[in-house]
Design an enzyme around this catalytic site. Sequence first.
Site: not given
Length: 90
Positions: A21, A24, A65
Amino acid sequence: MADVEAERRSAASMGPVIVHCSAGLGRTGCFIATTIGCRQLQLEGVVDVLSITCQLRADRGGMIQTGEQYEFVHHALSLFEARLSTETGP
């Protein structure tokens, strides 16, 4: 994930799947963790999301995240486990 796995199996060579993405970390981490978790469920019948996340973060800091992403991995694996249960029956 099923589409990626099907494509990988039908490809001429069985090389690794590369996922990335923007940074990452977040969405990439979710995809990788879910893939690992699905494999664990298939092979062992159990999955340890925290262990997977810790290993991913040891390999690349910051994977998965947000809390929402962690919850997503749990939810996706829960759905996969339910699907496995219906396919294999009682």
